[in-house]
Design a protein around this motif. Structure first.
Motif, PDB file in Angstrom:
ATOM      1  N   LEU A 126      15.838  -7.329  -6.482  1.00 46.79           N
ATOM      2  CA  LEU A 126      15.083  -6.305  -5.760  1.00 46.79           C
ATOM      3  C   LEU A 126      13.593  -6.448  -6.025  1.00 46.79           C
ATOM      4  O   LEU A 126      13.203  -6.789  -7.136  1.00 46.79           O
ATOM      5  CB  LEU A 126      15.551  -4.907  -6.191  1.00 46.79           C
ATOM      6  CG  LEU A 126      17.020  -4.576  -5.924  1.00 46.79           C
ATOM      7  CD1 LEU A 126      17.354  -3.192  -6.475  1.00 46.79           C
ATOM      8  CD2 LEU A 126      17.307  -4.637  -4.425  1.00 46.79           C
ATOM      9  N   THR A 127      12.730  -6.197  -4.991  1.00 47.95           N
ATOM     10  CA  THR A 127      11.278  -6.250  -5.132  1.00 47.95           C
ATOM     11  C   THR A 127      10.729  -4.827  -5.143  1.00 47.95           C
ATOM     12  O   THR A 127      11.020  -4.042  -4.242  1.00 47.95           O
ATOM     13  CB  THR A 127      10.643  -7.039  -3.983  1.00 47.95           C
ATOM     14  OG1 THR A 127      11.147  -8.376  -4.013  1.00 47.95           O
ATOM     15  CG2 THR A 127       9.127  -7.068  -4.117  1.00 47.95           C
ATOM     16  N   GLN A 128       9.930  -4.530  -6.161  1.00 40.37           N
ATOM     17  CA  GLN A 128       9.321  -3.205  -6.284  1.00 40.37           C
ATOM     18  C   GLN A 128       7.843  -3.308  -5.933  1.00 40.37           C
ATOM     19  O   GLN A 128       7.157  -4.245  -6.346  1.00 40.37           O
ATOM     20  CB  GLN A 128       9.486  -2.678  -7.716  1.00 40.37           C
ATOM     21  CG  GLN A 128      10.933  -2.602  -8.195  1.00 40.37           C
ATOM     22  CD  GLN A 128      11.727  -1.567  -7.424  1.00 40.37           C
ATOM     23  OE1 GLN A 128      11.152  -0.616  -6.889  1.00 40.37           O
ATOM     24  NE2 GLN A 128      13.038  -1.736  -7.359  1.00 40.37           N
ATOM     25  N   THR A 129       7.330  -2.367  -5.171  1.00 37.17           N
ATOM     26  CA  THR A 129       5.943  -2.438  -4.709  1.00 37.17           C
ATOM     27  C   THR A 129       5.177  -1.151  -5.030  1.00 37.17           C
ATOM     28  O   THR A 129       5.756  -0.069  -5.102  1.00 37.17           O
ATOM     29  CB  THR A 129       5.858  -2.678  -3.192  1.00 37.17           C
ATOM     30  OG1 THR A 129       6.507  -1.599  -2.515  1.00 37.17           O
ATOM     31  CG2 THR A 129       6.495  -3.993  -2.814  1.00 37.17           C
ATOM     32  N   THR A 130       3.856  -1.326  -5.217  1.00 37.36           N
ATOM     33  CA  THR A 130       2.915  -0.212  -5.383  1.00 37.36           C
ATOM     34  C   THR A 130       1.808  -0.374  -4.363  1.00 37.36           C
ATOM     35  O   THR A 130       1.288  -1.480  -4.167  1.00 37.36           O
ATOM     36  CB  THR A 130       2.311  -0.214  -6.801  1.00 37.36           C
ATOM     37  OG1 THR A 130       3.349   0.044  -7.743  1.00 37.36           O
ATOM     38  CG2 THR A 130       1.233   0.864  -6.932  1.00 37.36           C
ATOM     39  N   ARG A 131       1.446   0.686  -3.706  1.00 37.76           N
ATOM     40  CA  ARG A 131       0.413   0.637  -2.675  1.00 37.76           C
ATOM     41  C   ARG A 131      -0.767   1.519  -3.059  1.00 37.76           C
ATOM     42  O   ARG A 131      -0.582   2.614  -3.581  1.00 37.76           O
ATOM     43  CB  ARG A 131       0.979   1.066  -1.318  1.00 37.76           C
ATOM     44  CG  ARG A 131       1.973   0.075  -0.725  1.00 37.76           C
ATOM     45  CD  ARG A 131       2.510   0.550   0.617  1.00 37.76           C
ATOM     46  NE  ARG A 131       3.309  -0.473   1.273  1.00 37.76           N
ATOM     47  CZ  ARG A 131       4.584  -0.728   0.993  1.00 37.76           C
ATOM     48  NH1 ARG A 131       5.208   0.022   0.063  1.00 37.76           N
ATOM     49  NH2 ARG A 131       5.231  -1.687   1.620  1.00 37.76           N
ATOM     50  N   ARG A 132      -1.955   1.003  -2.796  1.00 41.30           N
ATOM     51  CA  ARG A 132      -3.184   1.759  -3.029  1.00 41.30           C
ATOM     52  C   ARG A 132      -4.038   1.690  -1.758  1.00 41.30           C
ATOM     53  O   ARG A 132      -4.347   0.605  -1.269  1.00 41.30           O
ATOM     54  CB  ARG A 132      -3.984   1.184  -4.212  1.00 41.30           C
ATOM     55  CG  ARG A 132      -3.272   1.298  -5.553  1.00 41.30           C
ATOM     56  CD  ARG A 132      -3.273   2.743  -6.036  1.00 41.30           C
ATOM     57  NE  ARG A 132      -2.651   2.876  -7.343  1.00 41.30           N
ATOM     58  CZ  ARG A 132      -1.380   3.166  -7.535  1.00 41.30           C
ATOM     59  NH1 ARG A 132      -0.576   3.361  -6.485  1.00 41.30           N
ATOM     60  NH2 ARG A 132      -0.901   3.276  -8.760  1.00 41.30           N
ATOM     61  N   SER A 133      -4.393   2.832  -1.237  1.00 37.26           N
ATOM     62  CA  SER A 133      -5.230   2.870  -0.046  1.00 37.26           C
ATOM     63  C   SER A 133      -6.680   3.170  -0.445  1.00 37.26           C
ATOM     64  O   SER A 133      -6.929   3.858  -1.438  1.00 37.26           O
ATOM     65  CB  SER A 133      -4.728   3.934   0.932  1.00 37.26           C
ATOM     66  OG  SER A 133      -4.791   5.220   0.346  1.00 37.26           O
TER      67      SER A 133
END
Length: 541
Positions: A126-133
């Motif tokens: 599984l790939t875990q992601t974090t997003r920052r705008s």
């Protein structure tokens, strides 16, 4: 009644068995790895904990912050920087490791919204992601400022302007209120010649401009006299009589002359150290005597022609204060000034010495500080060495010297002027006198348009010395154009001496008329011996 298809029972049994086997495998894993292993398994199943240095989620990057072209990622909560995949606006981003930070290259980001995605491989593929705008805003506020005007150097002035896209506006460091239409104003009790106005928007973008405060230069009709000349009753009394008759309203009295001598007992430390303070006249007494007659006093400082400072500096080893030739020897003065005659306009100690004298004179009560020899020696630049000049232009350093001086003498109530060569209007690089640049930082420019100093044919005048009206009128028109829009006025030096052609009342009057026909009512007459043709000047009351 619905019946099950053949084999259905066997398939159900197989699934049940498989489920029981998975649970059994999981139970074995728990036994083998224990609670610590389970914790690690769970940790690797959460998104990477990443902070963008200097930028909160949803924050704004301004123009200054985007110049380095990268974002810095900092790991938190035990997240490793190894193996991270970074995307910017859905496209793979170039990264490189720098110690405890991961640098993300962000060249040429457009203004607007952007999204940074950081991905890490987790458990079971599984790939875990974090997003920052974040938002990029590089557009600085738009700022326009009106030139302010004060009635005198001690009178208040109001700075007015208009701004678009600013969160705050400051004038001289004080925050001011901005109206709904973007207009603002701020009253200065005692204005400097230039006041910084700074506008800052929500993203931190800044626009800074200097507001110019103009003070009308008073009508000045003056004659020159040296420091020693002022001590002579035979020279002083006729000048005072001209003032009493209303022919002049000002006296130009030397502070520091072409020999580097200071006429009064200056307390500037370097002046006393090198023996330049001669004390020929009592400055306070002279100023009082003239001011009681409503006569303005223009203090002339010969800036960079200074043999006393040059000789003392060369002897003491401070040779960077002295203009040198291409071989590093002291400049010889072109045969007519003499060796060790010019100090180095690019040297900070030389500049400071002259500015200290200017401030001291302003504090004593001189109404004007008028720099003479505020230039480099005439000649080819390849003939000279100016230690400390570097890659800067001589014209720039001369103009900045004027700017620095005015900042210091204006609070003391003194105007600032600069004597310039007549040819500087059309040939600014010959002696580093750029008239528009100098005018921006001066209250007036004093061109030496002596008819005897022009070559035949200049400005279409075949014999300038014999035609004072025509050569003065035409040359001053050029200076008026050069200074236009700066706020500086033109106060010409006019000739009251004979050199090749006899000069008297008529020649003086012709030059005064030529200046007035150019809209210039102020002037200074030059005669080295301080003997003037008063009949060439019309009395005014």
């Amino acid at each position: 009644m619905q019946t099950s298809p053949p084999g259905a029972g066997r398939r159900r049994s197989f699934v049940q068995v498989l489920g029981r086997r998975r649970l059994a495998i999981l139970a074995v894993m728990l036994v083998v790895v224990g609670c610590a292993g389970l914790a690690a398994f769970a940790f690797r199943s959460v998104p990477p904990q990443i902070r963008v240095a200097g930028l909160e989620n949803g924050g704004v990057l301004n123009g200054a912050e985007t110049k380095n072209g990268r974002l810095e990622l900092v790991a938190q909560g035990g997240t490793s920087l190894d193996g991270l995949t970074v995307s910017l606006d859905g496209e793979p981003a170039k990264t490189r490791r720098d110690g405890d930070r991961l640098l993300v290259e962000t060249p040429g980001l457009d203004d607007g919204a952007h999204e940074l995605t950081v991905a890490a491989d987790g458990n079971l593929g599984l790939t875990q992601t974090t997003r920052r705008s974040f938002t990029v805003d590089t557009t600085a506020p738009r700022l326009t400022i009106e030139k302010a005007q004060a009635e005198s150097l001690r009178a208040p002035a109001t700075i007015r302007g208009h701004v678009e896209g600013a969160r705050t506006v400051t004038v001289g460091g004080a925050e001011v209120k901005v109206g709904d239409d973007g207009a603002f104003s701020h009253r200065l009790a005692e204005p400097a010649p230039e006041v910084e106005v700074r506008a800052v928007d929500e993203g931190g973008n800044e626009t800074a401009e200097n507001a110019t405060v103009l003070v009308p230069y008073p009508d000045t009709r003056a004659v020159h006299i040296t420091a020693i000349g002022w001590t002579s009753k035979a020279l002083r009394d006729p000048i005072l009589k001209m003032a009493e008759e209303g022919r002049i309203n000002a006296v130009q009295l030397d502070i520091k002359d072409e020999d580097g001598e200071i006429g009064y007992d200056s307390q500037v430390p370097l002046a006393r150290k090198i023996g330049a303070a001669k004390g020929y006249y009592d400055a306070k007494k002279a100023l009082r005597e003239l001011h009681e007659r409503d006569v303005r006093v223009v203090g002339r400082i010969v800036a960079f022609r200074d043999p006393i400072l040059a000789r003392a500096s060369w002897k003491s080893g401070a040779r960077e204060r002295v203009v040198q030739d291409a071989n590093g020897a002291p400049y010889g003065g072109g045969g007519h000034y003499g060796k060790l005659s010019f100090t180095n306009f690019a040297n900070e100690e030389v500049r400071e010495y002259n500015m200290d004298l200017a401030v001291e004179a302003a504090e004593l009560g001189f109404d004007d500080i008028l720099y003479d020899y505020v230039r480099r020696p005439d000649g080819r630049m390849s003939s000279f060495t100016f230690p400390g000049l570097g890659d800067r232009k001589p014209t720039e350093r001369i103009a900045s010297f004027m700017a620095e001086t005015r900042e210091r003498v204006r609070p003391e109530g003194a105007f600032l002027g600069a004597c310039v060569f007549g040819v500087a209007a059309t040939r600014p690089t010959e002696i580093a006198q750029d008239i528009p640049a100098m005018a921006e930082h001066s209250d007036y420019i004093a061109p030496m348009v002596y008819p005897s100093h022009w070559a035949a044919g200049e400005y279409g005048v075949s014999n300038p010395n014999a035609d004072p009206y025509k050569i003065v009128k035409r040359s001053l028109a050029d200076f008026e154009k050069q200074a236009k829009g700066s706020g500086a006025v033109i106060v010409p030096w006019l000739q009251d001496f004979s050199l090749g052609v006899a000069y008297g009342d008529d020649e003086v009057a012709a030059q005064v008329k030529a200046a007035r026909d150019n809209g210039m009512d102020s002037f200074i007459l030059w005669n080295a011996g301080a003997r003037y043709h008063a009949g060439g000047l019309t009395p005014r009351r």
